[in-house]
Scaffold this active site. Structure first.
Site, PDB file in Angstrom:
ATOM      1  N   SER A  92       0.836  -1.208   0.000  1.00 45.43           N
ATOM      2  CA  SER A  92       0.000   0.000   0.000  1.00 45.43           C
ATOM      3  C   SER A  92       0.865   1.250   0.000  1.00 45.43           C
ATOM      4  O   SER A  92       1.909   1.301   0.647  1.00 45.43           O
ATOM      5  CB  SER A  92      -0.869  -0.023   1.255  1.00 45.43           C
ATOM      6  OG  SER A  92      -1.371   1.267   1.511  1.00 45.43           O
ATOM      7  N   GLU A 137       0.214   3.653   1.629  1.00 48.89           N
ATOM      8  CA  GLU A 137       0.206   4.078   3.031  1.00 48.89           C
ATOM      9  C   GLU A 137       1.572   3.799   3.688  1.00 48.89           C
ATOM     10  O   GLU A 137       1.936   4.447   4.660  1.00 48.89           O
ATOM     11  CB  GLU A 137      -0.928   3.337   3.754  1.00 48.89           C
ATOM     12  CG  GLU A 137      -1.181   3.708   5.191  1.00 48.89           C
ATOM     13  CD  GLU A 137      -1.749   5.112   5.421  1.00 48.89           C
ATOM     14  OE1 GLU A 137      -2.279   5.729   4.478  1.00 48.89           O
ATOM     15  OE2 GLU A 137      -1.637   5.591   6.570  1.00 48.89           O
ATOM     16  N   TYR A 150      -1.503   0.518  10.491  1.00 47.45           N
ATOM     17  CA  TYR A 150      -1.780  -0.215   9.249  1.00 47.45           C
ATOM     18  C   TYR A 150      -0.579  -0.124   8.298  1.00 47.45           C
ATOM     19  O   TYR A 150      -0.131  -1.126   7.743  1.00 47.45           O
ATOM     20  CB  TYR A 150      -3.030   0.370   8.595  1.00 47.45           C
ATOM     21  CG  TYR A 150      -3.287  -0.120   7.191  1.00 47.45           C
ATOM     22  CD1 TYR A 150      -3.944  -1.322   6.955  1.00 47.45           C
ATOM     23  CD2 TYR A 150      -2.882   0.635   6.087  1.00 47.45           C
ATOM     24  CE1 TYR A 150      -4.181  -1.763   5.651  1.00 47.45           C
ATOM     25  CE2 TYR A 150      -3.114   0.202   4.792  1.00 47.45           C
ATOM     26  CZ  TYR A 150      -3.767  -0.996   4.583  1.00 47.45           C
ATOM     27  OH  TYR A 150      -3.992  -1.421   3.294  1.00 47.45           O
TER      28      TYR A 150
HETATM   29  O1  G4F Z   1     -10.552   6.839   2.221  1.00 46.57           O
HETATM   30  P1  G4F Z   1      -9.546   6.790   3.291  1.00 46.57           P
HETATM   31  O2  G4F Z   1      -9.972   6.163   4.569  1.00 46.57           O
HETATM   32  O3  G4F Z   1      -8.276   6.086   2.669  1.00 46.57           O
HETATM   33  P2  G4F Z   1      -6.728   6.048   3.094  1.00 46.57           P
HETATM   34  O4  G4F Z   1      -6.547   6.342   4.543  1.00 46.57           O
HETATM   35  O5  G4F Z   1      -5.972   6.893   2.149  1.00 46.57           O
HETATM   36  O6  G4F Z   1      -6.376   4.523   2.882  1.00 46.57           O
HETATM   37  C1  G4F Z   1      -6.781   3.818   1.712  1.00 46.57           C
HETATM   38  O7  G4F Z   1      -5.764   3.856   0.764  1.00 46.57           O
HETATM   39  C2  G4F Z   1      -4.559   3.181   1.138  1.00 46.57           C
HETATM   40  C3  G4F Z   1      -3.600   3.298  -0.043  1.00 46.57           C
HETATM   41  O8  G4F Z   1      -2.951   4.517   0.060  1.00 46.57           O
HETATM   42  C4  G4F Z   1      -4.859   1.738   1.443  1.00 46.57           C
HETATM   43  F1  G4F Z   1      -3.733   1.096   1.805  1.00 46.57           F
HETATM   44  C5  G4F Z   1      -5.859   1.668   2.567  1.00 46.57           C
HETATM   45  O9  G4F Z   1      -6.169   0.321   2.828  1.00 46.57           O
HETATM   46  C6  G4F Z   1      -7.109   2.388   2.102  1.00 46.57           C
HETATM   47  O10 G4F Z   1      -7.621   1.703   0.995  1.00 46.57           O
HETATM   48  O11 G4F Z   1      -9.051   8.267   3.653  1.00 46.57           O
HETATM   49  C7  G4F Z   1      -8.525   9.123   2.659  1.00 46.57           C
HETATM   50  C8  G4F Z   1      -8.305  10.494   3.271  1.00 46.57           C
HETATM   51  C9  G4F Z   1      -7.528  10.466   4.580  1.00 46.57           C
HETATM   52  O12 G4F Z   1      -6.570  11.483   4.557  1.00 46.57           O
HETATM   53  C10 G4F Z   1      -8.572  10.754   5.652  1.00 46.57           C
HETATM   54  O13 G4F Z   1      -8.066  11.411   6.806  1.00 46.57           O
HETATM   55  O14 G4F Z   1      -9.561  11.066   3.600  1.00 46.57           O
HETATM   56  C11 G4F Z   1      -9.486  11.661   4.877  1.00 46.57           C
HETATM   57  N1  G4F Z   1     -10.843  11.755   5.436  1.00 46.57           N
HETATM   58  C12 G4F Z   1     -11.498  12.916   5.741  1.00 46.57           C
HETATM   59  N2  G4F Z   1     -12.706  12.647   6.253  1.00 46.57           N
HETATM   60  C13 G4F Z   1     -11.646  10.726   5.746  1.00 46.57           C
HETATM   61  C14 G4F Z   1     -12.827  11.294   6.259  1.00 46.57           C
HETATM   62  N3  G4F Z   1     -11.475   9.398   5.616  1.00 46.57           N
HETATM   63  C15 G4F Z   1     -12.503   8.598   6.013  1.00 46.57           C
HETATM   64  N4  G4F Z   1     -12.369   7.259   5.848  1.00 46.57           N
HETATM   65  N5  G4F Z   1     -13.683   9.104   6.526  1.00 46.57           N
HETATM   66  C16 G4F Z   1     -13.877  10.451   6.679  1.00 46.57           C
HETATM   67  O15 G4F Z   1     -14.922  10.885   7.165  1.00 46.57           O
END
Ligand code: G4F
Length: 342
Positions: free
Chosen positions: A131, A133, A154
């Site tokens: 990832s 990440e 993670y």
């Molecule tokens: O959609 P996210 O939860 O994805 P994140 O953390 O980038 O991780 C995903 O991508 C990775 C690859 O880079 C994978 F390895 C991992 O398994 C997953 O698929 O969050 C994306 C961004 C973050 O910066 C988070 O802080 O969105 C921001 N965010 C803002 N509000 C939020 C929210 N994320 C989530 N999940 N929910 C919110 O309400």
């Protein structure tokens, strides 16, 4: 001869797309899915239903990466040509609350599978779902040469699995590769991830079922691609003559705010009227910017993504609006997830 593949995490977004892809390529596909008391196979239900047909080539096996003995016996039973390790709790936010579990599932679990594969003597090619990440604090653009500096339990667990995969390749001559995938989304994306959370909220708000969606950090930069194209990249990585770790990404940068604005705009809505801040969605530390350089993948395996950011947003919003029309009752009964459940 029919090729056989074993996919862990087959019930997830990527697992289900990969299973479909391999079936179209003539593979016999075996999926590993956790045993749960409620149904967790909705993304592969259309494949499972064929199990009774004489020409069925999709088989679901119960088990998970916490049980090395089970993995060994399954590998000996299936004798796959290719193993894709996609299983993990992939929601980064949850890994801060359950860091040990993150390490177990995404880190130690991968090593259990590698060790079972080594002990089985099956000689299958091995794909490890790495990832972006893992890059954590390293600034973009990130490539195969960027050091790993994870900033979440993670990310750290994935980095452990990454290095163990490399170690098994170098120590035992296994054809084992790490795919370092940047964010990749689709209508099958889990509802806790920000893209799907937003597109689902857009559909509900447009239909008058909700007024607001609550989000955390809108400034984070991500590189969002289309998941079906990424599973094609996984498969291509295992077809290469030499095992090599590769980045899969679009190279296009967008903030969470950009995604939100584009999604609401596509539905004719003004996002600023419907998005509210909730600090519960902030993480203890943020990965500020992930934007990948996938030029090596294009050069080595001819992989180049076609679906760009704007089209991805349209695909996901349209799919959720359609889903709401066709499964209205089901959607009304399943509101947006409350913060404590994310
Ligand atoms: O959609 P996210 O939860 O994805 P994140 O953390 O980038 O991780 C995903 O991508 C990775 C690859 O880079 C994978 F390895 C991992 O398994 C997953 O698929 O969050 C994306 C961004 C973050 O910066 C988070 O802080 O969105 C921001 N965010 C803002 N509000 C939020 C929210 N994320 C989530 N999940 N929910 C919110 O309400």
């Amino acid at each position: 001869m029919t090729k056989r593949a074993l996919i862990t995490g087959v019930t997830g977004q990527d697992g289900s797309y990969l299973a479909e892809l391999l079936l179209t390529k003539g593979y016999e596909v075996h999926g590993l899915a956790r045993r749960t008391s409620s149904v967790n196979t909705s993304r592969v239900a259309h494949l499972v239903e064929d199990t009774h047909a004489p020409d069925c080539r999709f088989f679901l096996h119960r088990g998970d990466l916490s049980d090395g003995g089970r993995l060994l016996s399954l590998l000996q039973q299936v004798r796959p040509d290719e193993v894709y390790n996609l299983a993990a709790e992939s929601y980064v936010g949850a890994s801060f609350e359950e860091p040990e579990h993150a390490g177990e599932a995404a880190g130690v679990g991968a090593v259990r599978l590698l060790e079972a594969l080594r002990m089985s003597g099956v000689g299958a090619r091995f794909y490890q779902a790495g990832s972006s990440e893992m890059y954590g604090a390293e600034p973009p653009p990130q490539s195969e040469d960027t050091p790993l500096r994870p900033r979440s339990p993670y990310g750290a667990a994935k980095a452990y699995a990454h290095w163990l995969t490399t170690t098994y390749r170098e120590s035992y001559g296994m054809h084992a590769v790490n795919g370092i995938l940047f964010n990749h989304e689709s209508p099958r994306r889990g509802e806790v991830f920000v893209t799907r959370k937003v597109t689902r909220a857009v559909a509900r708000i447009q239909a008058g079922l909700d007024d607001f969606v609550y989000l955390g950090n809108l400034d984070a930069v991500r590189d969002w691609g289309y998941a079906p194209e990424y599973v094609e990249g996984m498969w291509r990585m295992l077809q290469a003559d030499e095992p090599e770790d590769l980045v899969l990404a679009t190279g296009e940068r967008a903030t969470v705010r950009d995604f939100v604005a584009a999604a609401f705009d596509h539905a004719g809505l003004d996002w600023e009227k419907h998005v509210r801040f909730d600090e519960r969605y902030l993480r203890p530390v943020e990965v500020d910017a992930l934007v990948g350089d996938a030029s090596r993948a294009e050069q080595r395996i001819g992989w180049k993504p076609e679906v760009r950011f704007a089209e991805l947003v349209r695909i996901m919003v349209d799919a959720d609006i359609e889903a709401l029309k066709h499964e209205g009752r089901h959607w009304i009964d399943r509101p947006q997830l409350p913060a404590w459940q994310d």
